[in-house]
Motif scaffolding. Sequence first.
Motif, PDB file in Angstrom:
ATOM      1  N   LYS A 272       0.839  -1.212   0.000  1.00  0.00           N
ATOM      2  CA  LYS A 272       0.000   0.000   0.000  1.00  0.00           C
ATOM      3  C   LYS A 272       0.868   1.254   0.000  1.00  0.00           C
ATOM      4  CE  LYS A 272      -1.269   1.660   3.679  1.00  0.00           C
ATOM      5  NZ  LYS A 272      -1.642   2.410   4.865  1.00  0.00           N
ATOM      6  N   VAL A 273       1.894   1.266   0.855  1.00  0.00           N
ATOM      7  CA  VAL A 273       2.799   2.417   0.919  1.00  0.00           C
ATOM      8  C   VAL A 273       3.572   2.554  -0.390  1.00  0.00           C
ATOM      9  CG1 VAL A 273       4.787   3.421   2.110  1.00  0.00           C
ATOM     10  CG2 VAL A 273       2.995   2.285   3.427  1.00  0.00           C
ATOM     11  N   ARG A 274       3.998   1.428  -0.940  1.00  0.00           N
ATOM     12  CA  ARG A 274       4.745   1.487  -2.203  1.00  0.00           C
ATOM     13  C   ARG A 274       3.861   2.019  -3.331  1.00  0.00           C
ATOM     14  NH1 ARG A 274       8.699  -3.239  -4.661  1.00  0.00           N
ATOM     15  NH2 ARG A 274      10.007  -1.805  -5.829  1.00  0.00           N
ATOM     16  N   ALA A 275       2.590   1.639  -3.328  1.00  0.00           N
ATOM     17  CA  ALA A 275       1.665   2.168  -4.334  1.00  0.00           C
ATOM     18  C   ALA A 275       1.546   3.684  -4.213  1.00  0.00           C
ATOM     19  CB  ALA A 275       0.294   1.506  -4.183  1.00  0.00           C
ATOM     20  N   ALA A 276       1.517   4.176  -2.976  1.00  0.00           N
ATOM     21  CA  ALA A 276       1.447   5.631  -2.759  1.00  0.00           C
ATOM     22  C   ALA A 276       2.715   6.320  -3.251  1.00  0.00           C
ATOM     23  CB  ALA A 276       1.230   5.914  -1.275  1.00  0.00           C
ATOM     24  N   ILE A 277       3.871   5.688  -3.017  1.00  0.00           N
ATOM     25  CA  ILE A 277       5.140   6.261  -3.494  1.00  0.00           C
ATOM     26  C   ILE A 277       5.134   6.334  -5.016  1.00  0.00           C
ATOM     27  CG2 ILE A 277       7.628   5.842  -3.659  1.00  0.00           C
ATOM     28  CD1 ILE A 277       7.389   4.471  -0.857  1.00  0.00           C
ATOM     29  N   GLU A 278       4.724   5.252  -5.658  1.00  0.00           N
ATOM     30  CA  GLU A 278       4.679   5.223  -7.128  1.00  0.00           C
ATOM     31  C   GLU A 278       3.700   6.255  -7.661  1.00  0.00           C
ATOM     32  OE1 GLU A 278       5.847   0.458  -7.531  1.00  0.00           O
ATOM     33  OE2 GLU A 278       3.738   1.104  -7.453  1.00  0.00           O
ATOM     34  N   ARG A 279       2.566   6.413  -6.991  1.00  0.00           N
ATOM     35  CA  ARG A 279       1.583   7.428  -7.414  1.00  0.00           C
ATOM     36  C   ARG A 279       2.193   8.817  -7.343  1.00  0.00           C
ATOM     37  NH1 ARG A 279      -1.281  10.310  -3.978  1.00  0.00           N
ATOM     38  NH2 ARG A 279      -1.228   8.745  -2.302  1.00  0.00           N
ATOM     39  N   GLN A 280       2.870   9.117  -6.234  1.00  0.00           N
ATOM     40  CA  GLN A 280       3.460  10.445  -6.084  1.00  0.00           C
ATOM     41  C   GLN A 280       4.597  10.684  -7.065  1.00  0.00           C
ATOM     42  OE1 GLN A 280       4.172  11.798  -1.998  1.00  0.00           O
ATOM     43  NE2 GLN A 280       2.672  10.328  -1.246  1.00  0.00           N
ATOM     44  N   ARG A 281       5.210   9.622  -7.559  1.00  0.00           N
ATOM     45  CA  ARG A 281       6.249   9.753  -8.580  1.00  0.00           C
ATOM     46  C   ARG A 281       5.663   9.832  -9.991  1.00  0.00           C
ATOM     47  NH1 ARG A 281      10.636   5.284  -6.268  1.00  0.00           N
ATOM     48  NH2 ARG A 281      11.926   6.767  -5.098  1.00  0.00           N
ATOM     49  N   GLY A 282       4.348   9.641 -10.108  1.00  0.00           N
ATOM     50  CA  GLY A 282       3.704   9.702 -11.413  1.00  0.00           C
ATOM     51  C   GLY A 282       3.671   8.387 -12.154  1.00  0.00           C
ATOM     52  N   ALA A 283       4.137   7.311 -11.525  1.00  0.00           N
ATOM     53  CA  ALA A 283       4.124   5.982 -12.161  1.00  0.00           C
ATOM     54  C   ALA A 283       2.776   5.319 -11.864  1.00  0.00           C
ATOM     55  CB  ALA A 283       5.282   5.138 -11.642  1.00  0.00           C
ATOM     56  N   LEU A 284       1.730   5.824 -12.496  1.00  0.00           N
ATOM     57  CA  LEU A 284       0.367   5.444 -12.108  1.00  0.00           C
ATOM     58  C   LEU A 284       0.025   4.004 -12.472  1.00  0.00           C
ATOM     59  CD1 LEU A 284      -1.480   8.785 -12.969  1.00  0.00           C
ATOM     60  CD2 LEU A 284      -0.519   8.025 -10.784  1.00  0.00           C
ATOM     61  N   ASP A 285       0.492   3.520 -13.616  1.00  0.00           N
ATOM     62  CA  ASP A 285       0.228   2.120 -13.983  1.00  0.00           C
ATOM     63  C   ASP A 285       0.855   1.162 -12.977  1.00  0.00           C
ATOM     64  OD1 ASP A 285      -1.235   2.875 -16.176  1.00  0.00           O
ATOM     65  OD2 ASP A 285       0.402   2.609 -17.614  1.00  0.00           O
ATOM     66  N   LYS A 286       2.102   1.462 -12.579  1.00  0.00           N
ATOM     67  CA  LYS A 286       2.772   0.628 -11.578  1.00  0.00           C
ATOM     68  C   LYS A 286       2.045   0.710 -10.243  1.00  0.00           C
ATOM     69  CE  LYS A 286       7.231   0.518 -11.167  1.00  0.00           C
ATOM     70  NZ  LYS A 286       8.641   0.963 -10.995  1.00  0.00           N
ATOM     71  N   SER A 287       1.571   1.897  -9.908  1.00  0.00           N
ATOM     72  CA  SER A 287       0.864   2.097  -8.646  1.00  0.00           C
ATOM     73  C   SER A 287      -0.404   1.250  -8.580  1.00  0.00           C
ATOM     74  CB  SER A 287       0.520   3.576  -8.474  1.00  0.00           C
ATOM     75  OG  SER A 287      -0.152   3.795  -7.263  1.00  0.00           O
ATOM     76  N   ILE A 288      -1.152   1.236  -9.662  1.00  0.00           N
ATOM     77  CA  ILE A 288      -2.390   0.442  -9.715  1.00  0.00           C
ATOM     78  C   ILE A 288      -2.064  -1.050  -9.566  1.00  0.00           C
ATOM     79  CG2 ILE A 288      -4.273  -0.312 -11.224  1.00  0.00           C
ATOM     80  CD1 ILE A 288      -4.209   2.579 -12.404  1.00  0.00           C
ATOM     81  N   ALA A 289      -1.035  -1.501 -10.281  1.00  0.00           N
ATOM     82  CA  ALA A 289      -0.661  -2.921 -10.215  1.00  0.00           C
ATOM     83  C   ALA A 289      -0.220  -3.308  -8.808  1.00  0.00           C
ATOM     84  CB  ALA A 289       0.460  -3.204 -11.220  1.00  0.00           C
ATOM     85  N   THR A 290       0.555  -2.440  -8.171  1.00  0.00           N
ATOM     86  CA  THR A 290       1.029  -2.712  -6.808  1.00  0.00           C
ATOM     87  C   THR A 290      -0.129  -2.780  -5.836  1.00  0.00           C
ATOM     88  OG1 THR A 290       3.152  -1.637  -7.263  1.00  0.00           O
ATOM     89  CG2 THR A 290       2.513  -1.868  -4.950  1.00  0.00           C
TER      90      THR A 290
END
Length: 359
Positions: A272-290
Motif C-alpha cells: 500500500k505504501v509502495r503504491a502511494a510512493i509510485e503514485r506520487q512519482r507519477g508511475a500510475l500504472d505501476k501504482s495500480i498494479a502494486t
Amino acid sequence: MERAEQNSHSPRTPRTGKSVRGGDLEAAHVLVDKARVAEQQEQSALALGLYDDALTRLGDDCVDPFIADVLRWKGTLLRERGETEAAYRCYTQSLEKATLGGWKGQQAHALNCLGTIAQRRGDQKETERLYANASKLAEESGDARLLGMIEQNRGVLANTRGDYASAAAFYSRSLGAFEMASDSEPMSWVLNNLGILHTRIKNFAEARQHLERGLAIAINRNDAVVENVITLNLAEVWVGLGRLDLADEFCIEALEQAQRRVDHLTAAGALKVRAAIERQRGALDKSIATLRIAIYEAEGAEDRLLHAELLRELGEISRAVGNPGAARSAWREAVDAFEIVGASQDIAELNAELRALPE
C-alpha cells in the motif's frame, strides 16, 4: 501498522508434577523455546509446527497453566500472519483452558488477545468489553505488565478513532510503566504506536524519534516481527516528509522482511505504501498494479482498518489518473469501512475529499 500484544514469553510455569508427566511438560517447554527462536529467525512455519508439537506433548487433558500460554502464543503468531480466524480459535481455546483451570492471569491474557481480534474485525463494543474484562482480571492477578499491554491496546483503539489526546495518554502511561520495569520488549511496541500517532498528526520529527528508538530495541532483541513493522512505519514517515527515495528504501526492506515471515498483513501494508510512493512519482500504472497485489495479500485477513486504507489509496490513484467517478466510488466504500472501525478522523478527511471532487 499498529501493534498489540506480541508473543511475549512469561517465566516458566512452576512444575508440580501433577498436571502432566514431568518429561512431557519439560519437553513442551523446550519445544516452545525452539519455536521462539524460529520466530526470531523469521521461520514462522517452523515455529507453528513446534507450537503444535508442544501442544501434542501436553495433551488435550493437560491441566497445567502452560497449555493456555502455548495456545495463546500460537494464536498470536497466526494473527501476525494474517490468519485471523485461526488465531481466534487458538485464543478461544486458551480462554476455555484458563477458565476451567481458574487461572486468572491466563484468562486476562486470552481476553486481551481476543480484544485484538474483535478490534481487527471492527467490532467496537466487543473490543471494549474484552479489554475491560481483561483489565479487571489482570488487576486481580497482580499482573502489572499485562495491565500495561491493555493500556497500550486501548491507546490503539483511541488512535483509530481519532482521539489522539486519549491515545497519547494511554501510550504514555503504558510506556512509563514498562520503562520503570526496564522491560524493553513491550517498550518497543509502545514506541512503535507512539510513532504512528505522531505520523497521523504530521509531527514527523517526533514520530521518527519514537520509531528509531523502538527499532533499535527490536534489532537488539532480534525481534523480527517488531523490526519489520517499525521499518514499514518509518517508510510512512519518509513519505510524509517528502523523501520518497528513503521511503522506497524502507518500504522495500519491510516488504522483503514480511514475505520471508509469510506475514500477509504487513506485506499488504508495505505494498500500500509502495503504491502511494509510485503514485506520487507519477508511475500510475505501476501504482495500480502494486495496489492490486496489496488487496490480494490482505484478502481473508479480516482487517477492517487495512481494508479501508487500501480503498482510500485506490481513490487517490483513481483521482490521479483523472477518473473522479472511480475515486468517488472507492472513497464512499472506504468511508463505510472506516465507520465500522469508528475512524472518525479518516471519515471527516474523506468526506472533505469527496466534496472537492468534480461532478
